[in-house]
Design a protein around this motif. Structure first.
Motif, PDB file in Angstrom:
ATOM      1  N   ASP A   1       0.840  -1.210   0.000  1.00  0.00           N
ATOM      2  CA  ASP A   1       0.000   0.000   0.000  1.00  0.00           C
ATOM      3  C   ASP A   1       0.869   1.252   0.000  1.00  0.00           C
ATOM      4  OD1 ASP A   1      -2.234  -1.451  -0.058  1.00  0.00           O
ATOM      5  OD2 ASP A   1      -2.643  -1.348   2.103  1.00  0.00           O
ATOM      6  N   GLU A   2       1.931   1.203   0.821  1.00  0.00           N
ATOM      7  CA  GLU A   2       2.829   2.370   0.870  1.00  0.00           C
ATOM      8  C   GLU A   2       3.511   2.595  -0.479  1.00  0.00           C
ATOM      9  OE1 GLU A   2       4.022   2.339   5.624  1.00  0.00           O
ATOM     10  OE2 GLU A   2       5.027   0.978   4.245  1.00  0.00           O
ATOM     11  N   LEU A   3       3.851   1.496  -1.136  1.00  0.00           N
ATOM     12  CA  LEU A   3       4.488   1.622  -2.455  1.00  0.00           C
ATOM     13  C   LEU A   3       3.519   2.301  -3.438  1.00  0.00           C
ATOM     14  CD1 LEU A   3       7.094   0.930  -4.008  1.00  0.00           C
ATOM     15  CD2 LEU A   3       6.056  -1.240  -4.660  1.00  0.00           C
ATOM     16  N   HIS A   4       2.224   1.910  -3.369  1.00  0.00           N
ATOM     17  CA  HIS A   4       1.189   2.544  -4.200  1.00  0.00           C
ATOM     18  C   HIS A   4       1.131   4.046  -3.955  1.00  0.00           C
ATOM     19  CE1 HIS A   4      -1.407  -0.060  -6.596  1.00  0.00           C
ATOM     20  NE2 HIS A   4      -1.034  -1.041  -5.808  1.00  0.00           N
ATOM     21  N   VAL A   5       1.103   4.391  -2.666  1.00  0.00           N
ATOM     22  CA  VAL A   5       0.975   5.804  -2.298  1.00  0.00           C
ATOM     23  C   VAL A   5       2.194   6.581  -2.804  1.00  0.00           C
ATOM     24  CG1 VAL A   5       0.887   7.392  -0.345  1.00  0.00           C
ATOM     25  CG2 VAL A   5      -0.445   5.282  -0.311  1.00  0.00           C
ATOM     26  N   GLU A   6       3.387   6.001  -2.605  1.00  0.00           N
ATOM     27  CA  GLU A   6       4.624   6.672  -3.034  1.00  0.00           C
ATOM     28  C   GLU A   6       4.638   6.883  -4.540  1.00  0.00           C
ATOM     29  OE1 GLU A   6       7.114   8.224  -1.711  1.00  0.00           O
ATOM     30  OE2 GLU A   6       6.201   7.879   0.251  1.00  0.00           O
ATOM     31  N   ALA A   7       4.202   5.844  -5.281  1.00  0.00           N
ATOM     32  CA  ALA A   7       4.208   5.941  -6.748  1.00  0.00           C
ATOM     33  C   ALA A   7       3.280   7.072  -7.185  1.00  0.00           C
ATOM     34  CB  ALA A   7       3.765   4.616  -7.360  1.00  0.00           C
ATOM     35  N   GLY A   8       2.120   7.164  -6.559  1.00  0.00           N
ATOM     36  CA  GLY A   8       1.167   8.238  -6.866  1.00  0.00           C
ATOM     37  C   GLY A   8       1.778   9.598  -6.577  1.00  0.00           C
ATOM     38  N   LYS A   9       2.481   9.693  -5.441  1.00  0.00           N
ATOM     39  CA  LYS A   9       3.095  10.974  -5.047  1.00  0.00           C
ATOM     40  C   LYS A   9       4.153  11.398  -6.065  1.00  0.00           C
ATOM     41  CE  LYS A   9       3.061  10.695  -0.025  1.00  0.00           C
ATOM     42  NZ  LYS A   9       4.002  10.420   1.056  1.00  0.00           N
ATOM     43  N   MET A  10       4.921  10.399  -6.538  1.00  0.00           N
ATOM     44  CA  MET A  10       5.988  10.719  -7.508  1.00  0.00           C
ATOM     45  C   MET A  10       5.378  11.351  -8.753  1.00  0.00           C
ATOM     46  SD  MET A  10       8.584   7.517  -7.475  1.00  0.00           S
ATOM     47  CE  MET A  10       8.869   6.696  -5.941  1.00  0.00           C
ATOM     48  N   LEU A  11       4.291  10.755  -9.250  1.00  0.00           N
ATOM     49  CA  LEU A  11       3.658  11.283 -10.452  1.00  0.00           C
ATOM     50  C   LEU A  11       3.098  12.683 -10.186  1.00  0.00           C
ATOM     51  CD1 LEU A  11       1.721   8.300 -12.088  1.00  0.00           C
ATOM     52  CD2 LEU A  11       3.827   9.372 -12.858  1.00  0.00           C
ATOM     53  N   GLU A  12       2.487  12.837  -9.015  1.00  0.00           N
ATOM     54  CA  GLU A  12       1.885  14.129  -8.669  1.00  0.00           C
ATOM     55  C   GLU A  12       2.967  15.216  -8.658  1.00  0.00           C
ATOM     56  OE1 GLU A  12      -0.779  13.656  -5.266  1.00  0.00           O
ATOM     57  OE2 GLU A  12      -0.242  15.742  -4.802  1.00  0.00           O
ATOM     58  N   HIS A  13       4.079  14.863  -8.031  1.00  0.00           N
ATOM     59  CA  HIS A  13       5.195  15.806  -7.912  1.00  0.00           C
ATOM     60  C   HIS A  13       5.722  16.193  -9.309  1.00  0.00           C
ATOM     61  CE1 HIS A  13       8.782  17.657  -6.399  1.00  0.00           C
ATOM     62  NE2 HIS A  13       9.553  16.794  -7.062  1.00  0.00           N
ATOM     63  N   LEU A  14       5.956  15.167 -10.156  1.00  0.00           N
ATOM     64  CA  LEU A  14       6.492  15.436 -11.496  1.00  0.00           C
ATOM     65  C   LEU A  14       5.515  16.257 -12.333  1.00  0.00           C
ATOM     66  CD1 LEU A  14       8.064  12.052 -12.655  1.00  0.00           C
ATOM     67  CD2 LEU A  14       9.245  14.179 -12.154  1.00  0.00           C
ATOM     68  N   GLY A  15       4.220  15.944 -12.160  1.00  0.00           N
ATOM     69  CA  GLY A  15       3.175  16.596 -12.952  1.00  0.00           C
ATOM     70  C   GLY A  15       3.106  18.096 -12.712  1.00  0.00           C
ATOM     71  N   GLN A  16       3.727  18.544 -11.607  1.00  0.00           N
ATOM     72  CA  GLN A  16       3.682  19.982 -11.322  1.00  0.00           C
ATOM     73  C   GLN A  16       4.574  20.776 -12.271  1.00  0.00           C
ATOM     74  OE1 GLN A  16       4.716  20.298  -7.209  1.00  0.00           O
ATOM     75  NE2 GLN A  16       2.862  19.249  -6.554  1.00  0.00           N
ATOM     76  N   PHE A  17       5.582  20.132 -12.817  1.00  0.00           N
ATOM     77  CA  PHE A  17       6.479  20.911 -13.691  1.00  0.00           C
ATOM     78  C   PHE A  17       6.816  20.228 -15.015  1.00  0.00           C
ATOM     79  CE2 PHE A  17       8.828  18.670 -10.463  1.00  0.00           C
ATOM     80  CZ  PHE A  17       9.891  18.085 -11.141  1.00  0.00           C
ATOM     81  N   LEU A  18       6.263  19.024 -15.267  1.00  0.00           N
ATOM     82  CA  LEU A  18       6.533  18.351 -16.546  1.00  0.00           C
ATOM     83  C   LEU A  18       5.243  17.740 -17.095  1.00  0.00           C
ATOM     84  CD1 LEU A  18       9.787  16.338 -15.711  1.00  0.00           C
ATOM     85  CD2 LEU A  18       9.616  18.146 -17.404  1.00  0.00           C
ATOM     86  N   PRO A  19       5.089  17.690 -18.442  1.00  0.00           N
ATOM     87  CA  PRO A  19       3.937  16.953 -18.981  1.00  0.00           C
ATOM     88  C   PRO A  19       4.141  15.470 -18.680  1.00  0.00           C
ATOM     89  CG  PRO A  19       5.424  17.614 -20.759  1.00  0.00           C
ATOM     90  CD  PRO A  19       5.962  18.228 -19.501  1.00  0.00           C
ATOM     91  N   LEU A  20       3.113  14.818 -18.171  1.00  0.00           N
ATOM     92  CA  LEU A  20       3.287  13.430 -17.713  1.00  0.00           C
ATOM     93  C   LEU A  20       3.044  12.376 -18.786  1.00  0.00           C
ATOM     94  CD1 LEU A  20       1.738  13.130 -14.160  1.00  0.00           C
ATOM     95  CD2 LEU A  20       4.131  13.100 -14.821  1.00  0.00           C
ATOM     96  N   GLY A  21       2.392  12.742 -19.879  1.00  0.00           N
ATOM     97  CA  GLY A  21       1.970  11.706 -20.839  1.00  0.00           C
ATOM     98  C   GLY A  21       0.857  10.903 -20.202  1.00  0.00           C
ATOM     99  N   PRO A  22       0.813   9.569 -20.415  1.00  0.00           N
ATOM    100  CA  PRO A  22      -0.270   8.784 -19.815  1.00  0.00           C
ATOM    101  C   PRO A  22      -0.285   8.884 -18.281  1.00  0.00           C
ATOM    102  CG  PRO A  22       1.040   7.446 -21.343  1.00  0.00           C
ATOM    103  CD  PRO A  22       1.730   8.760 -21.208  1.00  0.00           C
ATOM    104  N   GLY A  23       0.903   9.006 -17.678  1.00  0.00           N
ATOM    105  CA  GLY A  23       0.969   9.177 -16.210  1.00  0.00           C
ATOM    106  C   GLY A  23       0.313   8.049 -15.436  1.00  0.00           C
TER     107      GLY A  23
END
Ligand code: SAH
Length: 343
Positions: A108-130
């Motif tokens: 579950d923690e791995l899921h949450v971390e993965a989501g956070k990583m995408l959220e963080h990147l999405g603030q300054f880069l286009p994510l594509g499918p994300g």
């Protein structure tokens, strides 16, 4: 051992930053499948990578980044996070010698971390499918699992290739080539090799001195030696290939017939040969034409293979009618092999 694979689909722009984050988070290994990189490689004019014509269109327009984590009793194991102050050498040591103060997390923690990583990147880069997904994977025995796909291949009435770990079921009078390709090219399953073997089968009986140029696994030299019972020379610029060739010659009880050396045409044993078999790429064959003209005796044969069909004009421009007669051309899928006779 059981592993977890955390796999993301993202834009090319986001992929590098994501990889960086995954390492910092504690991934034990990363694999990036980047179709953009592949496209650049294939479209490079000096490329040695050949693909089917519709391959490029079929490539996705996003990058897949995979991160791997081992599952231990305590949970999913992470390599300790790096901090700016940490001595980078200490971190490398930790990684090499199985870190002791390792961290763990739950699925579950791995899921949450993965989501956070995408959220963080999405603030300054286009994510594509994300998108991301997590799945368990079993560690495979990579060194041996490919053997499953390598089965006996009947090349002709006379020649059967058989993986060295399988008992051959050969027809009466059929010669068996026991092959263990190891890290060298030449199982016989690739068109460029099987075309050579068929041509060799047709021409080898009438010749004396034979050279396998770029011997790889040694498959062509061994076939020639078994068919004729005569000595065959083999060279390859890759020392690993020469090693594998000697090993395979031994397995086929024809070591005493095969002389193998590391190098190109300059390392050949004889000044001229009645038959040279060269399963190289079109560009390499073209660059060697002058040397081949010296190394093949007058009236001698050259089997050229490794030619993607659209590169045949390159070969024809180099192997001109003034010096070479075309004796036979064989085509399989998109690959061409040709027998020339030197004038
Ligand atoms: N003869 C084998 C392997 C062909 S792969 C078969 O037909 O299956 C081509 C081999 O040629 C490789 O092992 C590569 O290391 C070698 N090679 C490439 N350029 C060469 C050159 N200029 N001289 C000698 N060997 C070469």
């Amino acid at each position: 051992m059981q592993w977890y694979e955390l796999s993301f689909l993202v834009s090319e722009e986001a992929s590098e930053a994501l990889a960086e984050q995954l390492i910092r988070f504690g991934s034990w290994g990363l694999a990036t499948e980047d179709p953009f990189e592949l496209k650049r490689m294939i479209e490079d004019e000096n490329t040695t990578v050949f693909v089917d014509a519709d391959f490029l269109e079929g490539l996705p327009d996003y990058v897949r980044v995979k991160a791997f984590f081992p599952l231990r009793e305590e949970g999913i194991q992470l390599v300790p996070m790096l901090t700016e102050e940490e001595n980078p050498f200490a971190v490398i040591e930790q990684r090499l010698y199985q870190a002791t103060d390792v961290d763990f997390c739950s699925l579950d923690e791995l899921h949450v971390e993965a989501g956070k990583m995408l959220e963080h990147l999405g603030q300054f880069l286009p994510l594509g499918p994300g998108e991301f997904a997590i799945r368990p994977i079993q560690e495979e025995d990579w060194a041996n699992s490919w053997k499953m796909y390598y089965q006996p291949i009947e090349i002709s009435e006379r020649l059967l290739i058989c993986p060295s770990w399988i008992e051959a079921e050969a027809k009466e009078d059929q010669l068996v080539l026991y092959m263990d390709p190891g890290s060298a090219f030449g199982t016989g399953s690739h068109e460029t090799t099987s075309l050579c073997l068929r041509l060799l089968d047709n021409y080898v009986d009438s010749v004396d001195k034979i050279l396998d140029l770029g011997c790889g696994s040694g498959i062509l030299a061994i076939a020639a030696a078994k068919c004729t019972g005569r000595r065959v020379d083999a060279v390859d610029i890759d020392p690993g290939a020469v090693h594998v060739t000697k090993d395979n010659a031994h397995k086929n009880t024809c070591s005493e017939l095969i002389r193998a050396a590391v190098g190109g045409l300059d390392k050949r044993f004889e000044h001229t040969y009645d038959l040279i078999i060269a399963n190289l790429l079109a560009e390499v064959l073209v660059s060697l034409e002058e040397q081949l003209r010296v190394a093949v005796c007058s009236g001698g044969l050259l089997v050229c293979s490794g030619i993607v069909s659209h590169k045949l004009p390159l070969i024809e421009a180099a192997f001109t009618v003034e010096n070479w007669d075309v004796i036979e051309t064989k085509i399989e899928n998109d690959w061409v092999a040709r027998v020339y006779r030197k004038k």
